[in-house]
Design an enzyme around this catalytic site. Structure first.
Site, PDB file in Angstrom:
ATOM      1  N   LYS A   1      -8.923  14.600  -2.473  1.00 13.98           N
ATOM      2  CA  LYS A   1      -9.019  13.928  -1.021  1.00 13.98           C
ATOM      3  C   LYS A   1      -8.934  14.814  -0.179  1.00 13.98           C
ATOM      4  O   LYS A   1      -8.110  15.590   0.063  1.00 13.98           O
ATOM      5  CB  LYS A   1      -8.317  12.600  -1.067  1.00 13.98           C
ATOM      6  CG  LYS A   1      -8.488  11.696   0.112  1.00 13.98           C
ATOM      7  CD  LYS A   1      -7.886  10.368   0.223  1.00 13.98           C
ATOM      8  CE  LYS A   1      -6.440  10.700   0.603  1.00 13.98           C
ATOM      9  NZ  LYS A   1      -5.854   9.475   0.789  1.00 13.98           N
TER      10      LYS A   1
ATOM     11  N   ASP B   1       0.883  -1.090   0.010  1.00 15.92           N
ATOM     12  CA  ASP B   1      -0.061  -0.095   0.039  1.00 15.92           C
ATOM     13  C   ASP B   1       0.816   1.362  -0.092  1.00 15.92           C
ATOM     14  O   ASP B   1       1.719   1.536   0.977  1.00 15.92           O
ATOM     15  CB  ASP B   1      -0.941   0.038   1.195  1.00 15.92           C
ATOM     16  CG  ASP B   1      -2.167   0.890   1.108  1.00 15.92           C
ATOM     17  OD1 ASP B   1      -2.475   1.491  -0.074  1.00 15.92           O
ATOM     18  OD2 ASP B   1      -2.875   0.909   1.981  1.00 15.92           O
TER      19      ASP B   1
END
Length: 462
Positions: free
Chosen positions: A341, A251
Site C-alpha cells: 500500500k 478498525d
C-alpha cells in the site's frame, strides 16, 4: 485481506503451584485515580496459571533510574499456546489462500505450506448487500438458513472449537472485509430486545459482523472488530453490557492513521495549527478491491476522519469551538501494487506571524503484514483484560458494605492503542493521541505486575 472472522483459542500449560502458601495471592497495587481516590488492581489467574506477586519493596532494586523490562510470563498468554481457526466465505485452504494473496515471499510460502494445507475455514455468513459486489466470486463456503439459524450455527462452531482443541478461552476477531454502515433504526437495532427480536424476524439490516458479535456475546466470548463499520449497534452494546462480555474495536490501526495520531498530537501540542490534512492511499489487495465500492469506502472514511478530533479539541487557543482542519481521505484500488500500500499525506499548518508550514509524507508498507501482529496483540490483550479486576481502595458502597472487585467495563477501551476509531462506553472521552493511549495501556500492565504507574516527572533528579 480475505473475508474471514478469526477464531482463536488459548491453550495453556498447567499451573505452577505457588510457593507462598496463601489462598488468595494476587498482584495488587495502590494507584492514584483522577478523583484522588485510591484503586486496587488485581490480576486474576485462570484455573491453570500461577499468581503474579508484586515485588518486595524491601528488595534492592537492581536498576534504579533505568527502564526495566518485566517479563509477565504468568500474566500474558504465550503466543505459542494459541490455536487458530475461523470462518471464511471461501473454501480455499490457508496454504492456497496464502498463494492467492501473494503477500509472503515465495520461499517462505514453501516453508509454511505443509503447516497450512490442513487448515480449512468453516462456512461463513455471507450477505452481499453489506460488501462490494466483486466479492461474490469467492463465496462458495457459506452458511444457509435464517439469520437466527446462522447465529446458532456460529455458537455451535465456537463450542466445538473449544472442546476439540481443549482451549481454556476463546477470542474472536473480525479480520474480514469492511462492510457498509448499518442503518440504526428505532425498533430494529436500537436496543438489545429490539435487536434480538429483529434477529428472530430475519430482518435484512443486520450485518454479518453484528451476527458474529451476537453469537460471541451470547457465549461470553470476547469479540474485537478489526474493520471500520458500525458492527456495535446500540442494541449489541447493551447486550454486551448485560452479559458482561468484552467487545472492542474499531478498525486495526497499522499505518497512515497511526502516523497521523502521532504527528497531529505533536503539532497541536507545539502550538502549530493544522488547517488542512489530505490523505491519499492506493493498494491492490482484496481489501482495496472491496473498498472500491462507495458504500463500503464510506465506513473507512468515517473511521479515518475522526482520529484528530480529540487532539484539535484539546487546544482552545489554536481552535475555536467547533473549528476543525479540512480533512480529506481518498482510497483507490490499483491491482498492480498488490499488498504494498502507498499512503501519501500533506499537512498544512498555520504558524507564527501568519506563516505557513507544510509537511508531506510518503509511506510504502505491506498492508497485511502490518496488521497481522496487531491481530495477535489484540488477542493477547483481550484475553488478559478479562482477568483484570479492580476496585476503589476501602470504598464504601451506598448500602454500607465494602466495594467488591469488578472487571473492566465490557466496552474495552484498553484496546484503543491498536484501534483507529476506539469504541468507548457512553460518556467516556475518546482518546486518539497515540502517546496517551500507550501510557494508559502501559500503566495498566505495570499495575498488573505490581509496579507503580509511570509519570515521567523524575522529581528525584530535579
Amino acid at each position: 485481506m480475505e473475508y474471514p472472522p478469526l477464531l482463536t483459542g488459548v491453550q495453556r500449560q498447567p499451573v505452577v503451584p505457588s510457593t507462598g502458601g496463601e489462598k488468595h495471592q494476587q498482584a495488587s497495587l495502590h494507584v492514584a485515580a483522577e478523583a484522588h481516590l485510591e484503586a486496587q488492581v488485581v490480576l486474576l489467574p485462570d484455573d491453570r496459571r500461577s499468581r503474579v506477586m508484586p515485588p518486595d519493596p524491601a528488595d534492592e532494586f537492581p536498576a534504579r533510574g533505568h527502564d526495566v523490562e518485566v517479563v509477565g510470563d504468568d500474566a500474558e498468554v504465550n503466543p505459542n499456546d494459541i490455536v487458530f481457526g475461523g470462518w471464511d466465505i471461501s473454501s480455499m485452504n490457508l496454504a492456497d489462500a496464502m498463494g492467492r494473496a501473494k503477500v509472503l515471499d515465495f520461499d517462505l510460502q514453501k516453508q509454511l505450506r505443509s503447516h497450512m494445507e490442513s487448515m480449512v475455514p468453516l462456512p461463513g455468513i455471507f450477505n452481499p448487500d453489506f460488501i462490494a459486489a466483486n466479492q461474490g466470486s469467492r463465496a462458495n463456503n457459506i452458511l444457509k438458513g435464517t439469520k437466527k439459524e446462522q447465529v446458532d450455527h456460529i455458537i455451535k462452531d465456537i463450542r466445538e472449537f473449544k472442546e476439540k482443541n481443549k482451549v481454556n478461552k476463546v477470542v474472536v476477531l473480525w479480520t474480514a472485509n469492511t462492510e457498509r454502515y448499518s442503518d440504526v433504526v428505532v425498533g430494529l437495532n436500537d436496543t438489545m430486545d429490539n435487536l434480538l427480536a429483529s434477529l428472530d424476524k430475519n430482518e435484512a439490516e443486520i450485518s454479518p459482523s453484528t451476527m458474529y458479535a451476537i453469537a460471541c456475546v451470547t457465549e461470553g466470548v470476547p469479540f474485537v472488530n478489526g474493520s471500520p463499520q458500525n458492527t456495535f449497534v446500540p442494541g449489541l452494546i447493551e447486550l454486551a453490557i448485560k452479559k458482561n462480555s468484552l467487545i472492542g474495536g474499531d478498525d486495526f490501526k497499522s499505518g497512515q492513521t497511526k502516523m497521523k495520531s502521532v504527528l497531529v498530537d505533536f503539532l497541536v501540542g507545539a502550538g502549530i495549527k493544522p488547517t488542512s490534512i489530505a490523505s491519499y492511499n492506493h493498494l491492490g489487495n482484496n481489501d482495496g478491491m472491496n473498498l472500491s465500492a462507495p458504500q463500503v469506502f464510506r465506513s473507512k472514511e468515517i473511521s479515518k476522519s475522526g482520529v484528530v478530533d480529540d487532539m484539535v479539541a484539546s487546544n482552545n487557543i489554536l481552535y475555536n469551538p467547533g473549528e476543525h482542519p479540512d480533512h480529506v481521505i481518498v482510497i483507490k484500488y490499483v491491482p498492480y501494487v498488490g499488498d504494498s500500500k502507498r499512503a501519501m499525506d500533506e499537512y498544512t499548518s498555520e504558524i507564527f506571524m501568519g506563516g505557513k508550514n507544510t509537511i508531506v509524507l510518503h509511506n510504502t508498507c505491506e498492508d497485511s503484514l502490518l496488521a497481522a501482529p496487531i491481530i495477535l496483540d489484540l488477542v493477547l490483550l483481550a484475553e488478559l483484560s478479562t482477568r483484570i479486576q479492580l476496585k476503589a481502595q476501602s470504598q464504601v458502597t451506598e448500602s454500607g458494605g465494602i466495594e467488591k472487585f469488578h472487571s473492566f467495563h465490557p466496552v474495552a477501551t484498553i484496546l484503543s492503542y491498536l484501534s483507529k476509531a476506539p469504541l468507548v462506553p457512553l460518556g467516556t472521552p475518546v482518546v486518539n493521541a497515540l502517546a496517551k493511549q500507550r501510557a494508559m495501556l502501559e500503566n495498566i500492565l505495570r499495575a498488573c505486575v505490581g509496579l507503580a504507574p509511570e509519570n515521567n516527572m523524575m522529581l528525584e533528579h530535579k
